[in-house]
Write an enzyme that holds these catalytic residues in place. Structure first.
Site, short mmCIF file in Angstrom:
data_model
loop_
_atom_site.label_atom_id
_atom_site.label_comp_id
_atom_site.label_asym_id
_atom_site.label_seq_id
_atom_site.Cartn_x
_atom_site.Cartn_y
_atom_site.Cartn_z
CE LYS A 92 -4.23 -1.74 0.12
NZ LYS A 92 -5.19 -1.50 -0.99
CD GLU A 114 -10.14 3.46 0.74
OE1 GLU A 114 -9.30 2.63 0.31
OE2 GLU A 114 -10.15 4.65 0.38
CB SER A 383 -0.04 -8.14 -0.99
OG SER A 383 -0.91 -8.90 -0.18
#
Length: 410
Positions: A92, A114, A383
């Site tokens: 991210k 969010e 991830s």
């Protein structure tokens, strides 16, 4: 440089995508598109991005040969793209960094986002501290409880974390609240959407910031093995980590691309988030974009379930819907129970602790590898890391020592 399969017109991928937003948001979306169009071909911008990616995020992330699991399973060699080793512990940060540099260009001082698993919220909180932005993160009340470590760190970084008490109290509802905030504060605020979805230009923009994953993986596997992999596997929630690793391989027809959705408690019922495998998935326009969404009999967005908060979402990014229609990416699912068993295997055999989201991709790799030849290669996109999931995992594994520790502290 766009791949042919990724080309779009007017923000669409086939019939999906687009920009469906209230009139009050159009100036902000137009401004974002204008700045994005300026920077996406600007070498100076990408030089700055690469500088922070290297010195702040810690890129390139390694490509690791999972030798023990490969030997245990037989069949294909399994390599792991270690996005869990990035600063803040997930992919991210790639997008958060890219959009933070856009916010600098726009001259805005406040950002919102969010988050479900908390990794996007943590990444945005981190770059906000670094670049001096005020930051507010919207997070469903259920996710606040199950991802408490990330909430703690976001608040320590100076971010306001707002628990969302409406609806299913998960990612969908956090996104709705973030959109309401943006409408109210559109002049001063930029919404750093955390996945490859939302109104145009966000799906393209997030993809381009995340494709550094696949670009690195391609170079690394060619250096290590002298050839491309036969298969790449990634989990798919909204779809940013998967589109990030897939994009630079889309034109490589010899490489099979597999996205793994959240099967939850099983796709026969309603407690899952498998859009392509689920029986109630239909095309809809939701939260500013057109894509595939799980819906109830009345056409309302259906409640979802996954042990992994980051995959617990009813929709999917529009480019994924397009790639599904083209049959370029195969989409499957993994259920909670097999995710936990696979997580235990990866921890014991390789000494890695993947996030519950990433463990979904591992489930499919462990199924596929024994059916493949020993000279074939699978890349798993890990991830994120799993320390954020300690409360969920300890509860699921019924760890009495952890329960006693928590009792002693309360």
């Amino acid at each position: 440089m766009m791949n042919k399969l990724s080309e779009h017109h007017s923000g669409h991928f086939g019939e999906y995508g687009g920009r469906f937003a209230p009139e009050v948001l159009l100036p902000a979306l137009t401004e974002t598109e204008k700045v994005w169009n300026e920077v996406k071909t600007d070498p100076k911008f990408w030089k700055e991005f690469d500088y922070y990616a290297k010195t702040y995020v810690g890129r390139p992330s390694p490509l690791y040969f999972a030798e023990n699991i490969t030997k245990k399973l037989g069949g294909a060699k399994i390599y792991v793209k270690r996005e869990d080793l990035n600063h803040t512990g997930a992919h991210k940060i790639n997008n958060a960094l890219g959009q933070a540099l856009l916010v600098k260009r726009m001259g805005k001082k406040r950002v919102i986002t969010e988050t479900g698993a908390g990794q996007n919220g943590l990444a945005v909180a981190t770059v906000s501290a670094r670049f001096g932005f005020d930051c507010t993160v919207y997070m469903g009340e259920i996710d606040v409880a199950r991802q408490r470590p990330n909430v703690f760190w976001m608040e320590r970084l100076g971010t306001e974390v707002v628990p969302v008490l409406t609806g299913t109290k998960t990612l969908k509802d956090a996104t709705n609240e973030a959109l309401r905030d943006w409408i109210t504060n559109v002049q001063s605020t930029h919404y750093i959407i955390g996945s490859a979805l939302g109104p145009y230009p966000f799906p393209e923009m997030v993809r381009e910031f995340q494709r550094i994953i696949g670009r690195e993986a391609k170079q690394q596997i060619l250096e290590m093995e002298g050839k491309l992999p036969e298969m790449i596997i990634a989990c798919v929630g909204g779809g940013s980590n998967s589109i990030g690793i897939f994009t630079d391989f889309l034109e490589e027809k010899s490489v099979k691309l597999i996205g793994v959705e959240a099967g939850g408690k099983g796709i026969q019922g309603n407690e899952h988030a498998a859009r392509f495998a689920g029986k109630n998935a239909r095309v809809a326009v939701v939260q500013g974009y057109k894509s595939i969404f799980l819906q109830d009999d009345d056409g309302q967005i259906a409640p979802t379930h996954s042990i992994s908060a980051g995959l617990d979402y009813a929709g999917i990014g529009p480019e994924h819907a397009y790639l599904h229609d083209l049959k370029r990416v195969e989409y499957t699912f993994a259920c909670d129970e097999e995710v936990l068993e696979t997580l235990k295997l990866v921890m014991r055999e390789e000494g890695m602790i993947p996030a519950l989201e990433s463990a979904h991709a591992w489930v499919e790799a462990i199924k596929r590898a024994p059916m493949m030849k020993s000279d074939e290669i699978i890349i798993v996109n890990q991830s994120g890391r799993g320390d954020k999931d300690i409360f969920l995992i300890a509860e699921a594994l019924k760890d009495e020592g952890w329960k006693e520790f928590l009792k002693s502290k309360t």
